[in-house]
Design an enzyme around this catalytic site. Sequence first.
Site, mmCIF file in Angstrom:
data_model
loop_
_atom_site.group_PDB
_atom_site.id
_atom_site.type_symbol
_atom_site.label_atom_id
_atom_site.label_comp_id
_atom_site.label_asym_id
_atom_site.label_seq_id
_atom_site.Cartn_x
_atom_site.Cartn_y
_atom_site.Cartn_z
ATOM 1 N N PHE A 1 0.843 -1.199 0.000
ATOM 2 C CA PHE A 1 0.000 0.000 0.000
ATOM 3 C C PHE A 1 0.873 1.242 0.000
ATOM 4 C CE2 PHE A 1 -2.399 3.277 2.441
ATOM 5 C CZ PHE A 1 -3.459 3.452 1.560
ATOM 6 N N GLY B 1 2.262 7.790 0.166
ATOM 7 C CA GLY B 1 3.091 8.970 -0.060
ATOM 8 C C GLY B 1 3.482 9.036 -1.521
ATOM 9 N N GLU C 1 12.395 2.974 0.944
ATOM 10 C CA GLU C 1 11.666 3.308 2.174
ATOM 11 C C GLU C 1 12.549 3.081 3.404
ATOM 12 O OE1 GLU C 1 7.995 4.184 1.596
ATOM 13 O OE2 GLU C 1 9.282 4.509 -0.137
#
Length: 224
Positions: free
Chosen positions: A6, A9, A87
Site C-alpha cells: 500500500f 506517499g 523506504e
Amino acid sequence: MVFWVFGYGSLVWNPGFEYDEKVIGFIKDYRRVFDLACIDHRGTPEDPARTCTLEHIEGAVCWGAAYCVRGRPEKERAAMQYLERRECEYDQKTLVDFFKETDPLRPALSGVIVFTSTPDKVSNKYYLGPAPLEEMAWQIATAVGPCGNNRDYLFSLEKAMFDIGHEDDLVIELANEVRKVLGTMAKEKKLVGSPLKPLKSQTQPQIPTVQLHLLPPEAVAMDL
C-alpha cells in the site's frame, strides 16, 4: 507467489517498480502525517525534509493505492529490495486490510504490506514528531536534497490525491501554508535584491565648477 503493498506517499504517483495491478482504496485506523525526516532524497542531515508516515488512530481512514506484484520469485525479490532501499526511513512493515470504495465494510484484500515508522525519537532516528503547521511549512518550503525540493514532494502528493478523487485535508492545508511561505520569501528576496532608486537630484548631470582668474591689464596687452 504474490504480494501487495500500500502506497500513501510518493508511491501513489511514482511507484518506481514493476507491478502487475494497481487498485485505489483505503486502509482503516491510520492517518497520514508529516512527522518523518528525509535526509537523502528531499533533504539533508543538516536540513531534513518532512515526508509522510502513518499515525495509528481508531476510526481514521487513509486513501492511497495498492500495488500487486506477482510472478517469478526474482521479480518479487527485486521489487521488495527496491522498496526496502527506497523506504529506508521506515523501520516497520505492517500488514493491513485494504478496502475499496464500493464495499467499505468488507476488506478487498488482506495482508497488504505498508511501510510505517516507530513514533519514537529514541529508537527511530528519522522520527521528527509533530510540529505546528507554520513550522512544518517553513521546513518543507526550504528543504532541498539530491532528488529535489521538499515542497515538490508535497505538491505532487496534493495533485496525486486529487487525481484519484480522494483529497487529504491535511495535505491541502499544509500545501497552502507552504505557498504562503514561498510568497513571503519571494517578497523578501525582491526587497533585498532590488537596488534603491537614486534621488532625482542625483540623476542630474554635474556641472564642473570653473574658477575665473582675472589677468592684469599688462598681461592682456602682451597676449594681443
